[in-house]
Design an enzyme around this catalytic site. Structure first.
Site, PDB file in Angstrom:
ATOM      1  N   HIS A  23      39.331 -22.254 -14.475  1.00  0.00           N
ATOM      2  CA  HIS A  23      38.052 -21.592 -14.211  1.00  0.00           C
ATOM      3  C   HIS A  23      37.023 -22.330 -15.049  1.00  0.00           C
ATOM      4  CE1 HIS A  23      36.022 -18.166 -12.457  1.00  0.00           C
ATOM      5  NE2 HIS A  23      35.449 -17.873 -13.614  1.00  0.00           N
ATOM      6  N   LYS A 168      29.812 -16.253  -6.596  1.00  0.00           N
ATOM      7  CA  LYS A 168      29.054 -16.720  -7.755  1.00  0.00           C
ATOM      8  C   LYS A 168      29.545 -18.118  -8.089  1.00  0.00           C
ATOM      9  CE  LYS A 168      29.139 -15.049 -12.556  1.00  0.00           C
ATOM     10  NZ  LYS A 168      28.885 -13.863 -13.386  1.00  0.00           N
ATOM     11  N   LYS A 170      29.604 -21.149 -10.859  1.00  0.00           N
ATOM     12  CA  LYS A 170      29.366 -21.424 -12.270  1.00  0.00           C
ATOM     13  C   LYS A 170      28.838 -22.848 -12.375  1.00  0.00           C
ATOM     14  CE  LYS A 170      30.824 -18.527 -14.930  1.00  0.00           C
ATOM     15  NZ  LYS A 170      30.129 -17.261 -15.358  1.00  0.00           N
ATOM     16  N   ASP A 199      25.469 -18.892 -11.937  1.00  0.00           N
ATOM     17  CA  ASP A 199      25.486 -18.489 -13.347  1.00  0.00           C
ATOM     18  C   ASP A 199      25.490 -19.764 -14.180  1.00  0.00           C
ATOM     19  OD1 ASP A 199      25.751 -17.369 -15.811  1.00  0.00           O
ATOM     20  OD2 ASP A 199      27.602 -16.264 -15.392  1.00  0.00           O
ATOM     21  N   GLU A 225      21.685 -16.178 -12.656  1.00  0.00           N
ATOM     22  CA  GLU A 225      22.177 -15.510 -13.867  1.00  0.00           C
ATOM     23  C   GLU A 225      22.039 -16.402 -15.093  1.00  0.00           C
ATOM     24  OE1 GLU A 225      26.007 -13.757 -13.258  1.00  0.00           O
ATOM     25  OE2 GLU A 225      26.383 -13.478 -15.388  1.00  0.00           O
ATOM     26  N   ASP A 252      22.312 -12.005 -18.692  1.00  0.00           N
ATOM     27  CA  ASP A 252      23.686 -11.649 -19.066  1.00  0.00           C
ATOM     28  C   ASP A 252      23.815 -11.747 -20.596  1.00  0.00           C
ATOM     29  OD1 ASP A 252      26.360 -11.150 -19.284  1.00  0.00           O
ATOM     30  OD2 ASP A 252      27.058 -12.898 -18.191  1.00  0.00           O
ATOM     31  N   LYS A 276      28.059  -5.209 -19.011  1.00  0.00           N
ATOM     32  CA  LYS A 276      29.460  -5.485 -19.352  1.00  0.00           C
ATOM     33  C   LYS A 276      29.865  -4.567 -20.500  1.00  0.00           C
ATOM     34  CE  LYS A 276      29.441 -10.303 -17.910  1.00  0.00           C
ATOM     35  NZ  LYS A 276      29.575 -11.708 -18.291  1.00  0.00           N
ATOM     36  N   GLU A 330      31.435  -7.538 -10.013  1.00  0.00           N
ATOM     37  CA  GLU A 330      32.303  -8.719  -9.978  1.00  0.00           C
ATOM     38  C   GLU A 330      33.603  -8.440 -10.743  1.00  0.00           C
ATOM     39  OE1 GLU A 330      30.003 -11.823 -12.006  1.00  0.00           O
ATOM     40  OE2 GLU A 330      30.458 -10.898 -13.929  1.00  0.00           O
TER      41      GLU A 330
HETATM   42  C1  MUC Z   1      29.897 -14.580 -17.142  1.00  0.00           C
HETATM   43  O1  MUC Z   1      29.170 -15.170 -17.926  1.00  0.00           O
HETATM   44  O2  MUC Z   1      29.374 -13.922 -16.262  1.00  0.00           O
HETATM   45  C2  MUC Z   1      32.112 -13.494 -15.267  1.00  0.00           C
HETATM   46  C3  MUC Z   1      32.563 -13.941 -14.068  1.00  0.00           C
HETATM   47  C4  MUC Z   1      32.901 -15.268 -14.224  1.00  0.00           C
HETATM   48  O3  MUC Z   1      33.305 -16.037 -13.384  1.00  0.00           O
HETATM   49  O4  MUC Z   1      32.664 -15.636 -15.502  1.00  0.00           O
HETATM   50  C5  MUC Z   1      32.290 -14.509 -16.222  1.00  0.00           C
HETATM   51  C6  MUC Z   1      31.369 -14.687 -17.359  1.00  0.00           C
HETATM   52 MG    MG Z   2      27.337 -14.543 -16.830  1.00  0.00          MG
END
Ligand code: MUC
Ligand code: MG
Length: 383
Positions: A23, A168, A170, A199, A225, A252, A276, A330
């Site tokens: 990931h 989402k 990254k 994000d 994000e 976040d 969170k 999520e």
């Molecule tokens: C984050 O920063 O949001 C949440 C889902 C994901 O893929 O990473 C996290 C952390």
């Molecule tokens: Mg995040």
């Protein structure tokens, strides 16, 4: 008649659970999650479980599995031994006296306490939090393999399964040009069939965000994000005021405490808070942050730290109680792990997570799975 639930004992252990694939986030790739699992016993014999998960050891913020374990074992558990667990707010105040900060550690203990108290009363945790308003929430999935073809295949499979149509991405690890190309390819591949979030996990400065977010929004991204550093509220505010209205800006890492929430609200620095349980320091404090969002015309999103089904169920309980404008959730952590530590996961149906209803957190822990993934038994080192 008053109800009292004296706390007998609290223990914590670190698990190491591999992920189904690497990931990749702006600060590195993870191959395993290391949740800290808390078990709390009341003197009446009831027991509850809690969890705090970090991402990449102490890479996401200051807390790590080892620091969480230390804070619970050495400070929080002794502070609560013998206290009345029915007085949940008083227990939180005691933890605050014993230990400054350490929100993740406190959230795991509060979760276990709520689970044990709710089981003693034979009610779901959401009942202790004001009752539920949602039975299900649309569930996002994160595409973070780092490879366009693999991301598209993953998205296609989840669309076909009826599990996810919110994705989402990254970004922030590669150059912004490479990220823009990646996001645009995915957006083209999924056009009209899915909703896209990016994000950035704090990776960009304000100038990079101002330059690269508009073309990403043009490509089809509708939720942005944490594009800039946690401290960079001025840039977040400017993006919120100036980006095209087809996209919303979500905080976040910038929104952890109620005081952070007040600052972002006062400055109208974002459209959405990612809530969170871990970073807010528990379920009750998640509700405090959500209340500030609602009062400030800010929406909420049900965020994750990629917890197992214990932490995910706890998050689901508090999200189920929230009013105001939501932007889905999520809580897919369990699906990213090779296996879980509960006997049955929360179901996913019709692209939505079905929120739990049983007593306590509504999930049953499998002790054999706790032993299987226990770091002390596996002999693994910290990440
Ligand atoms: C984050 O920063 O949001 C949440 C889902 C994901 O893929 O990473 C996290 C952390
Ligand atoms: Mg995040």
């Amino acid at each position: 008649m008053t109800t009292s639930f004296p706390i007998e004992r609290i223990t914590a252990r670190i698990l190491d659970i591999p992920t189904i694939r690497p990931h990749k986030l702006s600060f590195g790739a993870i191959n395993r999650q290391s949740p800290v699992i808390v078990q709390l016993w009341l003197r009446n014999g009831a027991t509850g479980f809690g969890e705090a998960a970090t991402i990449g050891g102490p890479s996401w913020n200051e807390e790590s599995p080892e620091s969480i374990h230390h804070a619970i074992t050495n400070h929080l558990a002794p502070a609560l031994a013998g206290q009345d667990g029915a007085r949940i707010e008083a227990c939180l105040a005691r933890m605050d006296l014993a230990c400054r900060g350490n929100a993740f550690a406190k959230s795991a203990v509060e979760m276990a306490l709520l689970d044990a108290v709710a089981r003693s009363l034979q009610v779901p945790v959401w009942q202790l939090l004001g009752g539920k308003q949602h039975d299900s929430l649309p569930l996002a999935w994160t595409l973070a393999s780092g490879d366009v073809e693999r991301d598209l295949a993953e998205a296609q499979l989840r669309l076909d399964q009826g599990r996810h149509r919110i994705f989402k991405l990254k970004i922030g690890a590669r150059t912004p040009e490479a990220d823009l190309a990646h996001v645009s390819q995915i957006a083209r591949g999924l056009q009209g069939r899915a909703t896209l979030t990016v994000d950035v996990n704090q990776a960009w400065d304000g100038a990079t965000a101002r330059r690269f977010l508009p073309p990403m929004i043009e490509a089809g991204v509708s939720l942005i994000e944490q594009p800039v550093a946690q401290w960079n509220v001025p840039a977040l505010r400017e993006l919120t005021a100036t980006l095209p209205s087809t996209a919303l800006v979500m905080a976040d890492e910038s929104v952890c405490t109620p005081h952070d929430a007040m600052r972002l609200a006062r400055e109208q620095a974002c459209h959405v808070f990612s809530l969170k349980v871990a970073k807010h320091g528990g379920l009750l404090r998640t509700r405090q942050v959500a209340a500030i969002a609602q009062a400030a015309d800010i929406g909420w999103y049900g965020g994750t730290m990629l917890e197992t089904s214990i932490g995910s169920a706890a998050s689901a309980h508090v999200f189920a109680t929230l009013g105001g404008r939501h932007h889905n959730c999520e809580l897919f952590g369990p699906q990213l792990l090779v296996d879980d530590i509960v006997t049955e996961r929360m179901p996913i149906a019709d692209f939505a997570l079905q929120l739990p209803d049983g007593p306590g957190l509504g999930v049953e822990v499998d002790p054999a799975q706790l032993d299987r993934f226990d770091r002390a038994r596996q002999g693994l080192q910290p990440t």
